[in-house]
Write an enzyme that holds these catalytic residues in place. Sequence first.
Site, PDB file in Angstrom:
ATOM      1  N   CYS A 141       2.141 -18.052 -11.936  1.00 53.19           N
ATOM      2  CA  CYS A 141       3.498 -18.603 -12.059  1.00 53.19           C
ATOM      3  C   CYS A 141       4.522 -17.486 -12.202  1.00 53.19           C
ATOM      4  CB  CYS A 141       3.596 -19.569 -13.247  1.00 53.19           C
ATOM      5  SG  CYS A 141       3.430 -18.821 -14.871  1.00 53.19           S
ATOM      6  N   GLU A 180       3.518 -25.076   0.292  1.00 54.60           N
ATOM      7  CA  GLU A 180       3.764 -24.086   1.324  1.00 54.60           C
ATOM      8  C   GLU A 180       4.191 -22.717   0.777  1.00 54.60           C
ATOM      9  OE1 GLU A 180       2.933 -24.311   4.395  1.00 54.60           O
ATOM     10  OE2 GLU A 180       2.272 -26.398   4.189  1.00 54.60           O
ATOM     11  N   TYR A 186       0.011 -16.207  -0.650  1.00 53.43           N
ATOM     12  CA  TYR A 186      -1.366 -15.719  -0.590  1.00 53.43           C
ATOM     13  C   TYR A 186      -1.712 -15.188   0.796  1.00 53.43           C
ATOM     14  CZ  TYR A 186      -1.598 -18.156  -5.037  1.00 53.43           C
ATOM     15  OH  TYR A 186      -1.354 -18.568  -6.315  1.00 53.43           O
TER      16      TYR A 186
END
Length: 223
Positions: A141, A180, A186
């Site tokens: 986060c 998304e 990533y």
Amino acid sequence: MALLSLPSPSFSPYCVSISFSSWRQSSVAVTTAHPIRFLPVAAAITTHHHQQSIPIDKSSLIVAETASEDQLWAAACLRVRSFYDFQASSYGIQFTDNGEDRLVVGTLDLNQCLWLPEEIAGTKPEGIEADFARAYLSNVCVARELHRNGLGYEIVMKSKIVAQEWGITDLYVHVAVDNEPAKNLYMKSGFVHENDEPAWQARFLDRPRRILLWIGLPCTNDL
């Protein structure tokens, strides 16, 4: 646990997070030394789609593994603030490091283990090596007000370095199929698709279906 921090005032008590399948876990976080005015959580949830991201001075950032109870508590508080609708004033994301007041603005956990609870497991590496060489990212986060500053990328890249130091060769992360921004983060960090959570499992757990992403890491001996 990984930590991303900036400097700012306050203190913190004790908190620790544990993943039951893990035999080794660390937090990485990003911290900053510059004061940032954060919106109350409720306001941030209501307006974050319309507000501009707060630009920050990257020179003030420190990306590192958490090393104290104060840092762990501040990182845990950021997660509460990010994942739940609570009053921001109830959760301090500040800590003091060597006399300097800093603010946690991003965090994640690195879990060295075969699998995470209620998640599909990775398949690499195979055999006995998997006990030591597989790891998962979780609880990723960044403070809402600081999205689009590249902080998520910073902590993910730091976690890869820590994983390599542990001897991890295969790093995984689970992400909701409709998230998304997270998938883009990533993929930008080098992860590729490996597997999909079965629809029945997502329904049983009453959550969006997840996909499993993987990246191979070079052994420290190869660096």
